[in-house]
Design a protein around this motif. Structure first.
Motif, PDB file in Angstrom:
ATOM      1  N   VAL A   1       0.914  -1.241  -0.079  1.00 50.02           N
ATOM      2  CA  VAL A   1      -0.086   0.120   0.013  1.00 50.02           C
ATOM      3  C   VAL A   1       1.037   1.153  -0.039  1.00 50.02           C
ATOM      4  CG1 VAL A   1      -1.864   1.467   1.211  1.00 50.02           C
ATOM      5  CG2 VAL A   1      -1.711  -1.338   1.329  1.00 50.02           C
ATOM      6  N   VAL A   2       0.652   2.132  -1.086  1.00 52.50           N
ATOM      7  CA  VAL A   2       1.543   3.195  -1.245  1.00 52.50           C
ATOM      8  C   VAL A   2       1.111   4.598  -0.756  1.00 52.50           C
ATOM      9  CG1 VAL A   2       3.142   2.254  -2.913  1.00 52.50           C
ATOM     10  CG2 VAL A   2       0.954   3.328  -3.655  1.00 52.50           C
ATOM     11  N   PHE A   3      -0.360   4.673  -0.739  1.00 51.11           N
ATOM     12  CA  PHE A   3      -1.168   5.889  -0.182  1.00 51.11           C
ATOM     13  C   PHE A   3      -2.535   5.558  -0.320  1.00 51.11           C
ATOM     14  CE2 PHE A   3      -1.080   6.333  -4.803  1.00 51.11           C
ATOM     15  CZ  PHE A   3      -2.562   6.752  -5.083  1.00 51.11           C
ATOM     16  N   SER A   4      -3.503   6.235   0.337  1.00 48.05           N
ATOM     17  CA  SER A   4      -4.742   5.973   0.622  1.00 48.05           C
ATOM     18  C   SER A   4      -5.724   7.094   0.191  1.00 48.05           C
ATOM     19  CB  SER A   4      -5.144   5.768   1.959  1.00 48.05           C
ATOM     20  OG  SER A   4      -6.480   5.476   2.465  1.00 48.05           O
ATOM     21  N   ALA A   5      -6.560   7.013  -0.509  1.00 49.97           N
ATOM     22  CA  ALA A   5      -7.691   8.114  -0.963  1.00 49.97           C
ATOM     23  C   ALA A   5      -8.837   8.079  -0.539  1.00 49.97           C
ATOM     24  CB  ALA A   5      -7.759   8.030  -2.472  1.00 49.97           C
ATOM     25  N   GLN A   6      -9.175   8.815   0.721  1.00 48.37           N
ATOM     26  CA  GLN A   6     -10.397   8.670   1.276  1.00 48.37           C
ATOM     27  C   GLN A   6     -11.288   9.789   0.857  1.00 48.37           C
ATOM     28  OE1 GLN A   6     -11.006   6.446   3.422  1.00 48.37           O
ATOM     29  NE2 GLN A   6      -9.196   5.407   3.017  1.00 48.37           N
ATOM     30  N   ALA A   7     -12.641   9.376   0.791  1.00 47.30           N
ATOM     31  CA  ALA A   7     -13.706  10.244   0.382  1.00 47.30           C
ATOM     32  C   ALA A   7     -14.614  10.310   1.595  1.00 47.30           C
ATOM     33  CB  ALA A   7     -14.212   9.887  -1.192  1.00 47.30           C
TER      34      ALA A   7
END
Length: 562
Positions: A151-157
């Motif tokens: 996991v390189v980054f997280s995109a949270q909405a």
């Protein structure tokens, strides 16, 4: 119906005086549970109160709405309605709690007030779209050494309605192949293939969040810019770098550094190499790790010293003979200071030259040349008498003055000489005859350069373009042919003299060959006799009568002949 004022005890509530005829009074009310959808219009019906009964007196009732949520409602007869305005809508997401509670007080004439509870649940409406936290363009930094499937980054909405969101990567994104979503509802982005800082430093991908449990399926997208950070995954590279292939990753082929030294001499400083100084740098351009230099062990490496910081190579002991040691090949290793296991090796070729005492020199500072204009493309330049003009620079440091390292070039300059003329490696000059016009003249500057010493010499060729078929003029410095002696007689006499000289030369060469064979036979006889008398004595170099050293071999035994 107009609202009446409440008694002083209920002054803070919304009150309504109901004149009922023969009603049941307050005993007809009870606790009430109802619901309403958020964003409903003003006056929307929330609930209906119980109707009046048939028994009872004519006493009137007083109804009041009290509590913190009472401002959201008002009484219209026996109807409870929503009280909103243009600037104050019933938004479930703005409420502290989606359940509104109101107290309904009922008072009869001459009786104490009775309180009932009205509980209103505000139902959710899909009136909010999901949105990503922060800006619509997100930036993340990822190291090129990040392992694949991590996991390189997280995109949270976020969705204010609390709807369940599913995340997908837009396959039309420029770099969608590098990433994938870990779990559909997690928003965690996983690396799908390895990154390489040297080939791609910036990536871009679009992540979309979609509502899963709604009919509208509202969605939101965020553009994610990924900065690839340099990692220590490259080895040092010697410069200048020659790429192995035009479109392959930047893997360099190490150059071969060359330098010249003179036999028996020491230079005052570091050697001067070509195509440049011995220099390497970290292949990770973003890290630029410090480099240290060393010479690998070799037969002649002890003659040299290398600066471990700069890579400068210095000669410590002179080379005695260029014939015995024409060149020395050094192996130079450049390694990272922080990781010696990352290194590269290049060759440094040191050529040993004989002392250069004389520069190359043209015999003449100026030459006259001629070339007839012709339809053919190439023609050689001629000199007086139609002889081919061949330029040769004389170097006294070499036998017969011929230096094989001399290169001839035309200097850049006037009359478009670079386009119309060319000098060959053997000193011949070639002209593009079809581009020349009769009567034209050119001044060509020819440069002779010793590639080893760098010394140069030049001469000028004055060229005249002749008419097609026109012969080159004779040399004006030659004496004119004699008047009393016919030209044919002179030519015949000269031919006879040449023939006689050739015969005498052949006779002399035959005599010398006969004498040489006799000496060799006598030498062989003496060697055989010595072997017979001294079978255990080695045969070595000796000095024959002629004075020329010769080596005589005899059955693996050697003997010295005095």
């Amino acid at each position: 119906m107009a609202a009446a004022s409440c008694p002083a005890l209920l002054a803070a509530c919304l009150a309504l005086h109901l004149a009922t005829a023969r009603g049941d009074g307050c005993s007809g009310f009870g606790n009430l549970f109802t619901e309403i959808v958020e964003n409903s219009a003003h006056g929307s019906l929330v609930a209906r109160l119980p109707p009046p009964g048939d028994a009872g007196g004519g006493a009137g009732l007083q109804l009041c709405l009290v509590g913190t949520d009472a401002a959201w409602f008002y009484l219209d007869g026996r109807s409870l309605r929503l009280n909103v305005s243009a600037g104050r809508a019933l938004d479930r997401e703005e409420l502290e709690s989606p359940v509104l509670m109101v107290a309904l007080t009922c008072a009869e004439d001459g009786s104490s007030p009775v309180e009932f509870r009205i509980i209103v649940q505000v139902l959710n409406e899909n009136d909010n779209r999901p949105h990503f936290q922060g800006a619509t363009v997100l930036t993340h930094n990822v190291s090129e050494l990040a392992p694949v499937h991590s996991v390189v980054f997280s995109a949270q909405a976020e969705d204010a309605d609390g709807d369940t969101l599913m995340y997908v990567i837009d396959t039309a994104s420029p770099d969608a192949r590098f990433f994938r979503i870990d779990l559909p509802n997690s928003g965690r982005v996983v690396l799908a293939r390895a990154l390489d800082f040297e080939s791609r430093r910036h990536l871009e991908v679009v992540v979309t969040a979609v509502e899963m449990n709604t009919r509208e399926r509202f969605n939101a997208s965020a553009r994610v810019r990924v900065n690839v950070l340099d990692g220590d995954d490259q080895y040092p590279q010697f410069l200048p770098c020659t790429p192995r292939a035009p479109h392959s990753p930047p893997v360099c082929t190490s150059p071969v550094y060359t330098a010249n030294i003179t036999e028996g001499q020491l230079q005052g400083g570091p050697l001067s190499f070509s195509p440049g100084a011995v220099y390497a740098e970290d292949g990770d351009r973003g890290l630029r790790a410090a480099i240290t230099y060393s010479l690998l062990a070799g037969q002649e490496s002890s003659r040299f010293h290398i600066d471990n910081v700069t890579g400068a190579i210095t000669l410590l002991r002179a080379v005695e003979s260029s014939r015995q040691t024409p060149e020395i090949c050094l192996s130079v290793m450049a390694s990272q200071v922080n990781d010696p296991s990352k290194y590269a090796v290049a060759r440094a070729l040191v050529r040993v030259l004989a002392p250069n005492r004389h520069p190359p020199r043209f015999p003449r500072a100026r030459y006259r040349a001629f070339v007839p204009a012709a339809p053919r493309r190439a023609a050689l330049l001629l000199t007086f008498g139609g002889q081919v003009l061949a330029l040769h620079a004389h170097d006294p440091d070499f036998p017969e003055g011929l230096n094989p390292q001399v290169r001839y070039t035309l200097s850049h300059g006037a009359n478009q000489s670079q386009q119309l003329f060319q000098v060959m490696p053997n000193g011949l000059l070639v002209a593009q005859a079809d581009q020349l016009r009769p009567g034209q003249s050119y001044h060509l500057q020819v440069l002779a350069r010793d590639e080893e010493s760098g010394e140069t010499s030049n001469t000028t060729v004055e060229l005249e373009v002749l008419w097609p078929g026109q012969a080159a003029p004779r040399d004006p410095s030659e004496p004119p042919p004699g008047r009393g002696v016919p030209a044919g007689a002179v030519a015949g006499g000269a031919g006879a003299l040449l023939l006689l000289g050739a015969v005498l030369l052949l006779a002399l060469l035959a005599l010398r060959a006969r004498r040489r064979r006799r000496r060799q036979q006598r030498t062989a006889d003496r060697a055989a006799l010595a072997i017979e008398k001294h079978p255990n004595v080695s045969l070595r170099w000796f000095q024959p009568v002629s004075g020329t050293p010769q080596k005589v071999r005899g059955g693996g035994r050697r003997v010295t002949l005095l």
